[in-house]
Design a protein around this motif. Sequence first.
Motif, PDB file in Angstrom:
ATOM      1  N   SER A 129      69.474  39.249  10.102  1.00  0.00           N
ATOM      2  CA  SER A 129      69.770  38.978  11.275  1.00  0.00           C
ATOM      3  C   SER A 129      68.698  39.688  12.448  1.00  0.00           C
ATOM      4  O   SER A 129      68.866  39.468  13.620  1.00  0.00           O
ATOM      5  CB  SER A 129      71.144  38.971  11.901  1.00  0.00           C
TER       6      SER A 129
ATOM      7  N   LYS B 248      65.951  40.885  14.553  1.00  0.00           N
ATOM      8  CA  LYS B 248      64.664  39.930  15.251  1.00  0.00           C
ATOM      9  C   LYS B 248      63.369  39.969  14.293  1.00  0.00           C
ATOM     10  O   LYS B 248      62.854  41.007  14.044  1.00  0.00           O
ATOM     11  CB  LYS B 248      64.519  40.114  16.709  1.00  0.00           C
TER      12      LYS B 248
ATOM     13  N   ARG C 262      65.646  32.602  16.605  1.00  0.00           N
ATOM     14  CA  ARG C 262      66.473  31.966  15.473  1.00  0.00           C
ATOM     15  C   ARG C 262      67.923  32.143  15.613  1.00  0.00           C
ATOM     16  O   ARG C 262      68.336  33.063  16.586  1.00  0.00           O
ATOM     17  CB  ARG C 262      66.187  32.794  14.037  1.00  0.00           C
TER      18      ARG C 262
ATOM     19  N   ILE D 142      70.453  32.983  14.085  1.00  0.00           N
ATOM     20  CA  ILE D 142      71.235  34.004  13.425  1.00  0.00           C
ATOM     21  C   ILE D 142      70.738  35.548  14.066  1.00  0.00           C
ATOM     22  O   ILE D 142      71.572  36.439  14.100  1.00  0.00           O
ATOM     23  CB  ILE D 142      70.457  34.222  11.736  1.00  0.00           C
ATOM     24  N   ASP D 143      69.744  35.497  15.056  1.00  0.00           N
ATOM     25  CA  ASP D 143      69.563  36.745  15.644  1.00  0.00           C
ATOM     26  C   ASP D 143      70.776  36.962  16.594  1.00  0.00           C
ATOM     27  O   ASP D 143      70.669  38.053  17.065  1.00  0.00           O
ATOM     28  CB  ASP D 143      68.372  36.514  16.734  1.00  0.00           C
TER      29      ASP D 143
ATOM     30  N   LEU E 291      73.768  36.988  15.943  1.00  0.00           N
ATOM     31  CA  LEU E 291      74.789  37.472  15.084  1.00  0.00           C
ATOM     32  C   LEU E 291      74.660  39.317  14.704  1.00  0.00           C
ATOM     33  O   LEU E 291      75.390  39.622  14.346  1.00  0.00           O
ATOM     34  CB  LEU E 291      75.119  36.810  14.002  1.00  0.00           C
ATOM     35  N   TYR E 292      73.409  39.562  15.145  1.00  0.00           N
ATOM     36  CA  TYR E 292      72.906  40.814  14.838  1.00  0.00           C
ATOM     37  C   TYR E 292      73.994  41.773  15.349  1.00  0.00           C
ATOM     38  O   TYR E 292      74.263  42.960  14.683  1.00  0.00           O
ATOM     39  CB  TYR E 292      71.534  41.148  15.261  1.00  0.00           C
TER      40      TYR E 292
ATOM     41  N   SER F 189      63.969  37.885   5.507  1.00  0.00           N
ATOM     42  CA  SER F 189      63.775  37.385   6.830  1.00  0.00           C
ATOM     43  C   SER F 189      62.476  37.089   6.959  1.00  0.00           C
ATOM     44  O   SER F 189      62.187  35.945   7.854  1.00  0.00           O
ATOM     45  CB  SER F 189      64.377  38.281   7.714  1.00  0.00           C
TER      46      SER F 189
END
Length: 82
Positions: free
Chosen positions: A20, A22, A31, A33-34, A36-37, A78
């Motif tokens: 996650s 970047k 994205r 999922i970024d 959720l980092y 990733s």
Amino acid sequence: MFMWKYFILYFGAGFAVGLSTKVSNSIAGKRPIDALYPMFATICTALIIWNFYKFGATWGLLSIIEAVVGIFVGRIVSHKIY
């Protein structure tokens, strides 16, 4: 004695953080999922702190190594898929 369930837990948490993170050269832009980092990083940090408290410094350092390996593998994946 090495416990696989903790290896999978810390490697998986690190992998989620690495996945996650970047990607600056992403063609697709931002994205999903970024977002959720921060959650993944907080969970991974909390797990490591808990491990230091519960099992001591030796197992705590091992969990840090496992999480770092997971982050490294997650970042590689990733970059390959995005």
